[in-house]
Scaffold this motif. Structure first.
Motif, PDB file in Angstrom:
ATOM      1  N   UNK A  50      12.996  21.800  -3.244  1.00  0.00           N
ATOM      2  CA  UNK A  50      13.388  21.048  -4.441  1.00  0.00           C
ATOM      3  C   UNK A  50      12.256  20.173  -4.961  1.00  0.00           C
ATOM      4  N   UNK A  51      11.227  19.973  -4.185  1.00  0.00           N
ATOM      5  CA  UNK A  51      10.105  19.157  -4.638  1.00  0.00           C
ATOM      6  C   UNK A  51      10.221  17.725  -4.183  1.00  0.00           C
ATOM      7  N   UNK A  52       9.201  16.943  -4.485  1.00  0.00           N
ATOM      8  CA  UNK A  52       9.142  15.576  -3.980  1.00  0.00           C
ATOM      9  C   UNK A  52       9.925  14.583  -4.841  1.00  0.00           C
ATOM     10  N   UNK A  53      10.444  14.988  -5.977  1.00  0.00           N
ATOM     11  CA  UNK A  53      11.065  14.052  -6.906  1.00  0.00           C
ATOM     12  C   UNK A  53      12.176  13.238  -6.289  1.00  0.00           C
ATOM     13  N   UNK A  54      13.134  13.884  -5.681  1.00  0.00           N
ATOM     14  CA  UNK A  54      14.288  13.180  -5.139  1.00  0.00           C
ATOM     15  C   UNK A  54      13.900  12.327  -3.917  1.00  0.00           C
ATOM     16  N   UNK A  55      13.115  12.912  -3.020  1.00  0.00           N
ATOM     17  CA  UNK A  55      12.712  12.187  -1.808  1.00  0.00           C
ATOM     18  C   UNK A  55      11.846  10.982  -2.148  1.00  0.00           C
ATOM     19  N   UNK A  56      10.845  11.182  -3.018  1.00  0.00           N
ATOM     20  CA  UNK A  56       9.935  10.092  -3.344  1.00  0.00           C
ATOM     21  C   UNK A  56      10.615   8.990  -4.135  1.00  0.00           C
ATOM     22  N   UNK A  68       0.839  -1.205   0.000  1.00  0.00           N
ATOM     23  CA  UNK A  68       0.000   0.000   0.000  1.00  0.00           C
ATOM     24  C   UNK A  68       0.874   1.255   0.000  1.00  0.00           C
ATOM     25  N   UNK A  69       1.925   1.275   0.813  1.00  0.00           N
ATOM     26  CA  UNK A  69       2.798   2.458   0.892  1.00  0.00           C
ATOM     27  C   UNK A  69       3.547   2.665  -0.425  1.00  0.00           C
ATOM     28  N   UNK A  70       4.001   1.573  -1.055  1.00  0.00           N
ATOM     29  CA  UNK A  70       4.680   1.704  -2.349  1.00  0.00           C
ATOM     30  C   UNK A  70       3.730   2.279  -3.389  1.00  0.00           C
ATOM     31  N   UNK A  71       2.487   1.813  -3.379  1.00  0.00           N
ATOM     32  CA  UNK A  71       1.500   2.332  -4.332  1.00  0.00           C
ATOM     33  C   UNK A  71       1.292   3.826  -4.131  1.00  0.00           C
ATOM     34  N   UNK A  72       1.209   4.250  -2.899  1.00  0.00           N
ATOM     35  CA  UNK A  72       0.990   5.673  -2.618  1.00  0.00           C
ATOM     36  C   UNK A  72       2.204   6.494  -3.034  1.00  0.00           C
ATOM     37  N   UNK A  83      13.783   8.094  -3.828  1.00  0.00           N
ATOM     38  CA  UNK A  83      14.574   7.331  -2.854  1.00  0.00           C
ATOM     39  C   UNK A  83      13.677   6.485  -1.962  1.00  0.00           C
ATOM     40  N   UNK A  84      12.554   7.050  -1.539  1.00  0.00           N
ATOM     41  CA  UNK A  84      11.617   6.306  -0.692  1.00  0.00           C
ATOM     42  C   UNK A  84      11.045   5.103  -1.442  1.00  0.00           C
TER      43      UNK A  84
END
Length: 118
Positions: A44-50, A14-18, A52-53
């Protein structure tokens, strides 16, 4: 242990899907529902964080899948019959109550007789 890992597997899915749906794409994805997701993850936006997550969650998902497969395979090799205690199923008979075996009487040998017509 297996049920806990199975619950973790569902939560990870579920977390990966989100996290995948929150990433920027040609369409806006789930970011439309959370307002401006730029301010949520920094300048910088969510691109780098998301990204990596998503990578870390995907790795955890694969490791958990392999471990669950290993556990289920080990459980498959065990048989339910191996866990049954056969000693408790057979009633024990004390030696005193057993009847003595009857002695075998000797059998007299049978001699061949001559035919009556000779």
């Amino acid at each position: 242990m297996t049920s806990t890992l199975l619950i973790v597997q569902f939560v990870l899915a579920i977390i990966i899907t989100i996290t995948v749906l929150l990433q920027k794409s040609s369409s806006i994805g789930l970011g439309a529902y959370s307002g401006s997701n730029e301010s949520l993850f920094g300048a910088k936006g969510p691109g780098n964080f998301l990204s990596k997550a998503t990578m870390i969650l995907g790795l955890l998902f694969v490791i958990n899948t392999i471990y669950l497969g290993y556990i289920y395979n080990q459980n498959k090799l065990e048989s339910a019959v191996d866990n049954v205690k056969t000693e408790s199923l057979i009633p024990a008979t004390p030696e005193k109550e057993k009847a003595p075996a009857a002695p075998i009487a000797p059998v007299a040998p049978v001699l061949p007789t001559e035919p009556a017509g000779k």
